[in-house]
Design a protein around this motif. Structure first.
Motif, PDB file in Angstrom:
ATOM      1  N   VAL A  35     -21.415   4.928  11.504  1.00 15.24           N
ATOM      2  CA  VAL A  35     -22.885   5.245  12.177  1.00 15.24           C
ATOM      3  C   VAL A  35     -22.883   6.048  13.162  1.00 15.24           C
ATOM      4  CG1 VAL A  35     -24.733   4.544  12.641  1.00 15.24           C
ATOM      5  CG2 VAL A  35     -24.160   4.271  10.625  1.00 15.24           C
ATOM      6  N   ILE A  64     -23.560   2.129   6.257  1.00 21.90           N
ATOM      7  CA  ILE A  64     -24.070   2.378   5.342  1.00 21.90           C
ATOM      8  C   ILE A  64     -23.423   3.092   3.761  1.00 21.90           C
ATOM      9  CG2 ILE A  64     -23.032   5.246   5.407  1.00 21.90           C
ATOM     10  CD1 ILE A  64     -26.162   6.166   5.364  1.00 21.90           C
ATOM     11  N   ALA A  79     -25.411   8.497   2.293  1.00 18.74           N
ATOM     12  CA  ALA A  79     -23.766   8.348   2.353  1.00 18.74           C
ATOM     13  C   ALA A  79     -22.558   8.358   2.069  1.00 18.74           C
ATOM     14  CB  ALA A  79     -23.518   6.441   1.925  1.00 18.74           C
ATOM     15  N   MET A 403     -29.636  -0.694   6.431  1.00 21.61           N
ATOM     16  CA  MET A 403     -29.334   0.887   6.425  1.00 21.61           C
ATOM     17  C   MET A 403     -28.808   1.831   4.899  1.00 21.61           C
ATOM     18  SD  MET A 403     -26.507   2.335   9.574  1.00 21.61           S
ATOM     19  CE  MET A 403     -27.197   3.959   8.624  1.00 21.61           C
TER      20      MET A 403
END
Lengths: 478, 204
Positions: A35, A64, A79, A403
């Motif tokens: 991320v 994620i 993702a 997330m």
């Protein structure tokens, strides 16, 4: 001149004083995830810089990554895109990556210690504020932003100002049903969410000494929730027993030589601190948050005594003087870099065994790493959770920050073993989080409401196979 | 929309000038500034559109919804602003929205450090001065504000208040060295020497 561990480690890693007056600090270990790194790699390419110490850089996917179906490409296309970007970047620059399929994948702050990558006396940086976790092994570890991730990739260094050191002594014994999570929530309640700004927290005292490394990680993990960028425990025999034999720990004789250095870098007995705080472990009970920051907590039987914070009361739906005990919950989440390790799951499973999750509760267990997951399965803990009505998921950050697709819905209330009860933190703008120990989350899942875990522990068999020194020594894929 | 100063090359940051946006409240964390679902991207582009998205949705009167502050470049906040997650996405969103400086009672260290790396100083002022500045902006949003790194003062209309930065950060802004990568790569033999002395690199 006697020094703290912080000062010794800082000095050993200082390259020079920069023209700006900041310190150029060498970073001994750089951990990256999907991320906060892609933009850093883009900046690196724009400037034509390389990665200076790829062998001191380790990567994994955690934030994620889906915890349900893990077949590639992921059903969650973002993702897949973010994981793919990390895979390409690590391949291009020769960085070791434990991607979604790898047996060593997990939350970055779980796998570092687990693999023995994290060691005493190191400076550690990662684009994640809970990097303070690694201080449990006597490292100086802190979270950084993406531009700093770029700097560490490009130079293996950071430009920083030194921190002051506050010694926090926790003496005495924790009662049964009271955990490391209750200790750190109590510290933050006492010192506030910005009481630690400008400080590293050094935790010590007989209660910290008696903790396993995993419990110390829970304490150090939430240092940042008290404003302290770093937190640490001086390395001791518990630390060395934890590390010995781990994959990246020094082998054989080298380990014994390493121990000599690790003992030297611990704080000297006569060292002075910028500040000192003391707590009695015996005074700490099961603690739960009621508000929208981690300092807003109370003992399970206490009324909410906070000064007027209309915003927190309005968001959470509590009234001043109310108790959190008895609050019905919708979701129970056991996991995260705070409390997603094997000892956390073992303790929660001990409570859950032979009981059923309340029909009104969605309950999930998300192991902190694939190694934790394998070890839990070896011990049969997964079956205990599944039999009780918990979902047993793949490793990742999951509902700590929502997330991926694991999120609260609407105004759901979640009993959570994670670290932040900020508004919207668990993925729903109006979702509500009650932070507590994983055992308390398990108790709440079964009762359907927030309860004191201690009566439920009465009559439950003691932990089997508990090994304080080696707790959490789990098997790794090669 | 202002470009990230770090993309246009470092230069001295001596002052920030423009109108203000008063955002009241303590302990405003980066999850609120930039909710995690907007971190689902491999670039920082477009983040300015998601600043305080959930707070704005819950409160139509939120200052970030107020058209009087739409062109503000100086954000005025209270204590412990930017606590929590280290996500640079929060200051990136602010920079991309056009903010060039913050003035507040206090900031989280990681947030202030991330902002400095983008050329956006986080000035600290006393609680009473911050409150006076916020009240002044609320009464007269068009009041021009000048925050000076060199003089350590912010002037807004008839109000002049002392503002501070950590000395090394102040010097870095004034000398144009607030983006330190080039400095960190300079004299790299010294870095290699430090690494070679560390037992865990040299070998135990």
């Amino acid at each position: 001149m006697p020094e703290t561990l912080f000062q010794k480690v800082w000095n050993a890693h200082t390259v020079r004083t920069l023209p700006s007056g900041q310190t150029q600090l060498f970073v001994g270990l750089h951990l990256i995830h999907e991320v906060t790194s892609p933009q850093a790699f883009d900046m690196l390419r724009q400037h034509g810089w390389s990665v200076r110490f790829p062998e001191r850089t380790f990567a994994t996917v955690d934030h994620i990554v889906p915890t349900t179906r893990r077949t590639r490409p992921f059903f969650d296309l973002m993702a897949e895109e973010m994981t793919g970007a990390l895979e390409r970047n690590c391949r291009q620059y020769g960085i070791s990556l434990y991607s979604a399929e790898d047996a060593n994948q997990g939350i970055v702050h779980v796998i570092g210690p687990e693999l023995g990558i994290t060691q005493p006396g190191m400076t550690i940086a990662c684009g994640d504020s809970h990097t303070s976790t690694h201080g449990a092994l006597g490292a100086i570890a802190f979270g950084i932003g993406t531009s700093q991730v770029r700097d560490v990739l490009a130079s293996q260094c950071l430009a920083l100002d030194p921190l002051k050191v506050r010694r926090i002594d926790v003496d005495g014994r924790l009662a049964p049903g009271v955990y490391a999570k209750d200790v750190i929530l109590t510290i933050i309640r006492k010192l506030g969410v910005h009481g630690g700004v400008g400080y590293a927290y050094e935790y010590g005292g007989s209660a910290i000494d008696a903790m396993s490394v995993e419990e110390r990680m829970t304490v150090c993990n939430m240092s940042i929730e008290g404003g302290a960028r770093a937190g640490y425990v001086n390395p001791d025999d518990t630390t060395f027993a934890f590390l010995r034999g781990r994959r990246f720990a020094p082998p054989d004789d080298a380990f014994d030589r390493a121990v000599r250095w690790w003992r030297q870098i611990a704080t000297d007995p006569a060292a002075s601190y910028h500040d000192r705080v003391a707590l009695r472990a015996d005074d700490i009970g099961p603690t739960v948050t009621w508000g929208i920051n981690p300092s807003q907590s109370v003992g399970i039987h206490e009324p909410i005594d906070a000064p007027a914070d209309d915003e927190a009361f309005a968001f959470m739906g509590f009234a001043p003087g109310a108790r959190v005990e008895g609050t019905p919950i919708d979701v129970a989440f056991i996991g995260s870099c705070t409390n997603g390790r094997i000892s956390d799951l073992e303790e929660a499973a001990r409570l859950v065994r032979g009981r059923r999750v309340s029909p009104r509760v969605k309950a999930l267990v998300v192991p902190g790493s694939q190694a934790v997951s394998r070890e839990a399965e070896r011990r049969g803990l997964h079956q205990t959770f599944i039999d009780a009505g918990f979902e047993w998921r793949g490793a990742g950050c999951s509902m700590c920050l929502g997330m991926n697709t694991d999120r609260l819905e609407g105004r759901q209330i979640c009993a959570s073993s994670s670290n932040r009860n900020f508004k919207g933190r668990q993925g729903s703008p109006t979702g509500r989080t009650l932070l507590m120990s994983p055992a308390m989350v398990a108790a709440a899942a079964i009762a359907g409401e927030v309860v004191d875990v201690r009566p439920m522990l009465a009559g439950v068999p003691a932990r089997s196979g508990a090994d304080p020194a080696g707790a959490g020594k789990v098997s790794h894929g090669r | 929309m202002a470009a990230d100063r770090s993309e246009t090359g470092a230069g001295a940051v001596v002052r920030a000038a423009g109108t203000g946006l008063p955002l009241r409240g303590h302990d405003i964390d980066t999850d609120r500034i930039m909710p995690a679902r907007f971190l689902r991207a491999v670039s920082f582009e477009g983040l300015e559109g998601h600043l305080f998205e959930d707070d704005r949705g819950a409160d139509p009167a939120h200052p970030f919804n107020d058209p009087r502050y739409a062109r503000a470049t100086i954000l005025v906040v209270n204590a412990n602003f930017g606590c929590g997650s280290s996500r640079e996405h929060a200051p990136q969103g602010l920079v991309r929205r056009g903010f060039t400086a913050l003035i507040g009672e206090s900031f989280s260290e990681i947030f202030a450090g991330n902002s400095a790396m983008l050329g956006m100083p986080c000035f600290v002022a006393s609680a009473s001065d911050v409150n006076r500045l916020q009240a002044l902006i609320e009464a007269s949003p068009e009041t021009p504000i000048e925050a000076r790194v060199d003089a350590g003062t912010a002037v807004a209309g008839a109000l002049a208040i002392p503002i501070a930065l950590p000395p090394a950060v102040r010097d870095a802004f004034l000398s144009g060295q607030w983006n330190p990568t080039a400095m960190l790569l300079d004299r790299y033999d010294e870095v290699r020497a430090v690494a070679a002395r560390l037992p865990y690199i040299a070998g135990y």
